[in-house]
Design an enzyme around this catalytic site. Structure first.
Site, short mmCIF file in Angstrom:
data_model
loop_
_atom_site.label_atom_id
_atom_site.label_comp_id
_atom_site.label_asym_id
_atom_site.label_seq_id
_atom_site.Cartn_x
_atom_site.Cartn_y
_atom_site.Cartn_z
N SER A 85 0.51 -1.12 0.05
CA SER A 85 -0.10 0.05 -0.06
C SER A 85 0.59 1.12 0.35
CB SER A 85 -0.88 0.41 1.15
OG SER A 85 -0.44 0.35 2.34
N LYS B 247 1.06 4.31 7.02
CA LYS B 247 0.52 5.47 6.15
C LYS B 247 1.24 6.77 6.17
CE LYS B 247 -3.18 2.16 4.71
NZ LYS B 247 -2.60 1.25 3.65
#
Length: 272
Positions: free
Chosen positions: A36, A113
């Site tokens: 990701s 993230k």
């Protein structure tokens, strides 16, 4: 003999205590399990999370998860009594563009993230472009990110490709852009193609919470999906673990023991 056993046990206990203090207050090891955050972070990258960067909360306590032995003890089991105030000891605010490890607000699992939205911001995506408080974050095309179509990491994940369904061993490519946030932080992002989350409504980030996205935008579960729909949603300040600053080691294989798959060009690489 008994004295030797006692000394051995004492040494092990001291070592565990020192490791526990180090992991709780200073740095926590973190393996990248998914794609990701490509190409900033690759599956198999190993880094230390800087827990001093933003101060301490219940989330600073270590998690011990070893599925093979049925061990699943997380930070809330150790320090859940401190959860709920959305505050931090010696706290400082994360900055937009930081790569951050945080506890998923629902599952409690550690996620990594990039911080896009600060408290009070309005965030929206239009055709894959991030708008922050009505202003577009500049995107400049930067060629392609190319990797081999193969099973990656211990879970054997296969990458997604912009150039369609390619066979094992073939080149898997994605468009790469340099995105520049309002505070001047620039970083790479990847594009696979048109996806539902390329266009969203306006997210207004609540006070004391943050909005995160993965750099591999079309292959990331992040704040664009609310918690009610099994996404990350907004992340409270107290759920932040720390900042990821530097890759220490990296292995492209299914096991870090496969030395022929080590990525020597990523050792001690700064995370931008």
């Amino acid at each position: 003999m008994l004295h030797t056993v006692k000394e051995t046990i004492k040494t092990v206990v001291y070592a565990l205590l020192i490791a526990g203090v180090f992991r709780t207050f200073f740095f926590q090891p973190f393996w990248i399990p998914s794609g990701s955050m490509k190409d900033t972070l690759l599956i198999g990258d190993f880094l230390f999370v800087n827990k001093m960067a933003y101060g301490y909360s219940y989330a600073s306590c270590p998690s011990i998860i070893i599925p093979r032995f049925g061990i699943d003890v997380d930070a809330e089991d150790f320090c859940g009594v401190f959860k709920g105030g959305n505050d931090r000891l010696f706290g400082s605010e994360p900055e937009r563009g930081d790569v951050v490890v945080f506890r998923h607000p629902v599952t409690g699992r550690d996620f990594i993230k990039r911080l896009i939205g600060l408290p009070g911001d309005q965030i929206q995506l239009r055709n894959g472009v991030v708008f922050i408080n009505g202003e577009a974050a500049a995107q400049n095309q930067d060629g392609f990110f190319i990797e081999t179509m193969e099973h990656q990491g211990p879970e054997g994940l296969l990458p997604q490709c912009q150039n369609g369904a390619v066979g094992i061993g073939s080149d898997c490519q994605k468009e790469r852009f340099i995105e520049t946030l309002p505070n001047g932080v620039s970083h790479g992002i990847l594009n696979i193609g048109r996806r539902a989350l390329d266009n969203t409504g306006v997210f207004t980030v609540p006070e004391g919470q943050y909005f995160f996205m993965g750099d591999n935008r079309d292959n990331s579960s992040d704040s664009r999906v609310p918690q009610a729909a099994r996404g990350v949603g907004f992340v409270p300040y107290e759920d932040i673990v720390g900042r990821a600053d530097r890759i220490m080691f990296s292995s492209a294989g299914r096991s870090m023991l496969a030395f022929w798959t080590w990525r020597s060009d990523r050792y001690f690489k700064a995370i931008e």
